[in-house]
Scaffold this active site. Sequence first.
Site, PDB file in Angstrom:
ATOM      1  N   TRP A 199     -10.479  -8.597   2.656  1.00  0.00           N
ATOM      2  CA  TRP A 199     -11.260  -8.935   1.456  1.00  0.00           C
ATOM      3  C   TRP A 199     -11.290 -10.451   1.230  1.00  0.00           C
ATOM      4  CZ3 TRP A 199      -8.204  -4.571   1.828  1.00  0.00           C
ATOM      5  CH2 TRP A 199      -8.758  -3.352   1.438  1.00  0.00           C
ATOM      6  N   HIS A 217       0.493   4.114  -2.808  1.00  0.00           N
ATOM      7  CA  HIS A 217       0.135   5.506  -2.506  1.00  0.00           C
ATOM      8  C   HIS A 217       1.252   6.487  -2.859  1.00  0.00           C
ATOM      9  CE1 HIS A 217      -3.689   5.172   0.161  1.00  0.00           C
ATOM     10  NE2 HIS A 217      -3.736   4.382  -0.883  1.00  0.00           N
ATOM     11  N   ARG A 256       0.829  -1.215   0.000  1.00  0.00           N
ATOM     12  CA  ARG A 256       0.000   0.000   0.000  1.00  0.00           C
ATOM     13  C   ARG A 256       0.865   1.267   0.000  1.00  0.00           C
ATOM     14  NH1 ARG A 256      -4.498   2.911   3.471  1.00  0.00           N
ATOM     15  NH2 ARG A 256      -5.910   3.307   1.735  1.00  0.00           N
ATOM     16  N   HIS A 302      -6.285  -6.114  -3.661  1.00  0.00           N
ATOM     17  CA  HIS A 302      -7.123  -6.251  -2.470  1.00  0.00           C
ATOM     18  C   HIS A 302      -7.314  -7.707  -2.043  1.00  0.00           C
ATOM     19  CE1 HIS A 302      -8.938  -1.913  -2.498  1.00  0.00           C
ATOM     20  NE2 HIS A 302      -7.695  -1.969  -2.060  1.00  0.00           N
TER      21      HIS A 302
HETATM   22 ZN1  ZEM Z   1      -6.394  -0.229  -1.578  1.00  0.00          ZN
HETATM   23  N1  ZEM Z   1      -7.354   0.272   0.142  1.00  0.00           N
HETATM   24  N2  ZEM Z   1      -7.635   0.942  -2.655  1.00  0.00           N
HETATM   25  N3  ZEM Z   1      -5.321  -0.646  -3.251  1.00  0.00           N
HETATM   26  N4  ZEM Z   1      -5.106  -1.342  -0.478  1.00  0.00           N
HETATM   27  C1  ZEM Z   1      -7.090  -0.208   1.406  1.00  0.00           C
HETATM   28  C2  ZEM Z   1      -6.138  -1.151   1.743  1.00  0.00           C
HETATM   29  C3  ZEM Z   1      -5.227  -1.687   0.865  1.00  0.00           C
HETATM   30  C4  ZEM Z   1      -8.708   1.666  -2.173  1.00  0.00           C
HETATM   31  C5  ZEM Z   1      -8.992   1.919  -0.819  1.00  0.00           C
HETATM   32  O1  ZEM Z   1      -9.778   2.984  -0.497  1.00  0.00           O
HETATM   33  C6  ZEM Z   1      -8.405   1.169   0.242  1.00  0.00           C
HETATM   34  C7  ZEM Z   1      -5.593  -0.202  -4.519  1.00  0.00           C
HETATM   35  C8  ZEM Z   1      -6.740   0.446  -4.920  1.00  0.00           C
HETATM   36  C9  ZEM Z   1      -7.683   0.984  -4.026  1.00  0.00           C
HETATM   37  C10 ZEM Z   1      -4.039  -2.052  -0.969  1.00  0.00           C
HETATM   38  C11 ZEM Z   1      -3.516  -1.976  -2.257  1.00  0.00           C
HETATM   39  C12 ZEM Z   1      -4.119  -1.302  -3.299  1.00  0.00           C
HETATM   40  C13 ZEM Z   1      -7.991   0.384   2.337  1.00  0.00           C
HETATM   41  C14 ZEM Z   1      -7.966   0.126   3.836  1.00  0.00           C
HETATM   42  C15 ZEM Z   1      -8.810   1.227   1.620  1.00  0.00           C
HETATM   43  C16 ZEM Z   1      -9.949   2.043   2.219  1.00  0.00           C
HETATM   44  C17 ZEM Z   1      -6.992   1.086   4.520  1.00  0.00           C
HETATM   45  C18 ZEM Z   1      -6.938   0.862   6.007  1.00  0.00           C
HETATM   46  O2  ZEM Z   1      -7.959   1.095   6.659  1.00  0.00           O
HETATM   47  O3  ZEM Z   1      -5.869   0.454   6.499  1.00  0.00           O
HETATM   48  C19 ZEM Z   1      -9.478   2.176  -3.297  1.00  0.00           C
HETATM   49  C20 ZEM Z   1     -10.732   3.023  -3.235  1.00  0.00           C
HETATM   50  C21 ZEM Z   1      -8.861   1.742  -4.427  1.00  0.00           C
HETATM   51  C22 ZEM Z   1      -9.344   1.982  -5.806  1.00  0.00           C
HETATM   52  C23 ZEM Z   1      -9.427   1.006  -6.697  1.00  0.00           C
HETATM   53  C24 ZEM Z   1      -4.506  -0.550  -5.397  1.00  0.00           C
HETATM   54  C25 ZEM Z   1      -4.427  -0.170  -6.871  1.00  0.00           C
HETATM   55  C26 ZEM Z   1      -3.579  -1.227  -4.640  1.00  0.00           C
HETATM   56  C27 ZEM Z   1      -2.252  -1.791  -5.019  1.00  0.00           C
HETATM   57  C28 ZEM Z   1      -1.909  -2.081  -6.258  1.00  0.00           C
HETATM   58  C29 ZEM Z   1      -3.502  -2.907   0.078  1.00  0.00           C
HETATM   59  C30 ZEM Z   1      -2.359  -3.900  -0.083  1.00  0.00           C
HETATM   60  C31 ZEM Z   1      -4.248  -2.669   1.226  1.00  0.00           C
HETATM   61  C32 ZEM Z   1      -4.116  -3.331   2.607  1.00  0.00           C
HETATM   62  C33 ZEM Z   1      -3.260  -2.498   3.531  1.00  0.00           C
HETATM   63  C34 ZEM Z   1      -3.112  -3.111   4.910  1.00  0.00           C
HETATM   64  O4  ZEM Z   1      -2.635  -2.391   5.798  1.00  0.00           O
HETATM   65  O5  ZEM Z   1      -3.456  -4.265   5.130  1.00  0.00           O
END
Ligand code: ZEM
Length: 292
Positions: free
Chosen positions: A190, A51, A47, A174
Site C-alpha cells: 500500500w 486475525h 496480521r 495497511h
Molecule cells: Zn489487512 N489485509 N485487511 N488489516 N493486513 C492484508 C494484509 C495485511 C483486509 C484485507 O483483506 C487484507 C486490517 C483490515 C483489513 C494487515 C493488517 C490489518 C491483505 C493481504 C488483505 C487481502 C494478504 C496477503 O495476501 O498476504 C481487509 C478487507 C480489511 C478491512 C478493513 C486491519 C484492521 C489490520 C490490523 C490492524 C497487515 C499488517 C497486512 C500485511 C501482511 C503481510 O504479510 O505483509
Amino acid sequence: LSGSASETTGVFVPKQEDYQKVYNEIAALLQDKDDYDDGSYGPVLVRLAWHASGTYDKETGTGGSNGATMRFQPEGDHGANAGLVTARDFLAPVKAKFPWITYSDLWILAGICAIQEMQGPTIPYRPGRMDKDIAACTPDGRLPDASQGNKHLRGIFGRMGFNDQEIVALSGAHALGRCHTDRSGFDGPWTFSPTVVTNEYYKLLLNEKWNWKKWNGPKQYEDKTTKTLMMLPTDMALVSDKAFKQWVDKYAKDEALFFKDFAAVITKLFELGVPFDETTQQTPMTLKPTAN
Ligand code: ZEM
C-alpha cells in the site's frame, strides 16, 4: 523481580520483567530474520494478531484473541488466514523458550512488539488470555472480504463493536506489509515504506490517483504515478464514503492523532472478549522497544 512459582499451586507466575524478556526475544528475531518480503516479519505478525482478534462477535462473546484457535485446522485453513502459518512458525522458537506464555498472549504480544519495533506508537499490554481447544474455532466468514464496500465494513466491524472512526483508524495498519497472489490473490504494498508505521496510507488514499489495475487477478486499484502501489476495494471505500472520509482527512493531516487513535483502537481490538480480573482489571504494562 522476575516471576516465581506460586506458593499455592507451584505454577510459574510471570511478572512484567518476564513479558519484557519475551518481547526482547521477538524483537531480536525480527532483527535477525530478514528473509521475509521487505526485510521484516513485522507486518505478518501484526496480521496474525489482528486475525486472532477480529473473529470476535459481541452478541455471543465468541471468537477474539482469547483462545488462539487459529492453531487448529478448520480456522487455520480459512481463506482469510492463508499465509499466517509463516507468522505462527516464526514464533515457535519463542514459545519453546518461554513455555509458560499462552499462544493467545504470545500472538498479541508479538503484534504489539512488531508495531513498536516498526516505529509505531506504544501499545499497552495486558496478559491473561487462555488457549482454548478445537471446539472453540470460529466459523469461516468473520473476517472482512476485501472485494466488498462500506456496508460490509460496517457489518463486520460493527459485529466486533467498532464505529466509523475506529474502522478508519484500524485500517491505517495497511501502511504495513503487502498482498500476495498466493494468499489473498491481491498483489503489492500500500505504501513505499511497508515496514514502518506511518500515516502514509491515508495520504496516498487522498493524494494519489487510483485506477483499476488491468490484470487477470481480483479487482484492485493501482496508483497512477508509479503503478507499484495498491488499494483494495475496501480501502477505497474509506474515501468514497463521506462519514469514513472525514477521518481519513484527519489522519492524513495529523500523524500524532493517528498514532494516538491507532494505539487506542488496536488495544481495544486485541482485548475483545478477554476476561481480565474484574477487581483489578490488571494494570496495563508498557514494554520497552529496543533500538528506537
Ligand atoms: Zn489487512 N489485509 N485487511 N488489516 N493486513 C492484508 C494484509 C495485511 C483486509 C484485507 O483483506 C487484507 C486490517 C483490515 C483489513 C494487515 C493488517 C490489518 C491483505 C493481504 C488483505 C487481502 C494478504 C496477503 O495476501 O498476504 C481487509 C478487507 C480489511 C478491512 C478493513 C486491519 C484492521 C489490520 C490490523 C490492524 C497487515 C499488517 C497486512 C500485511 C501482511 C503481510 O504479510 O505483509
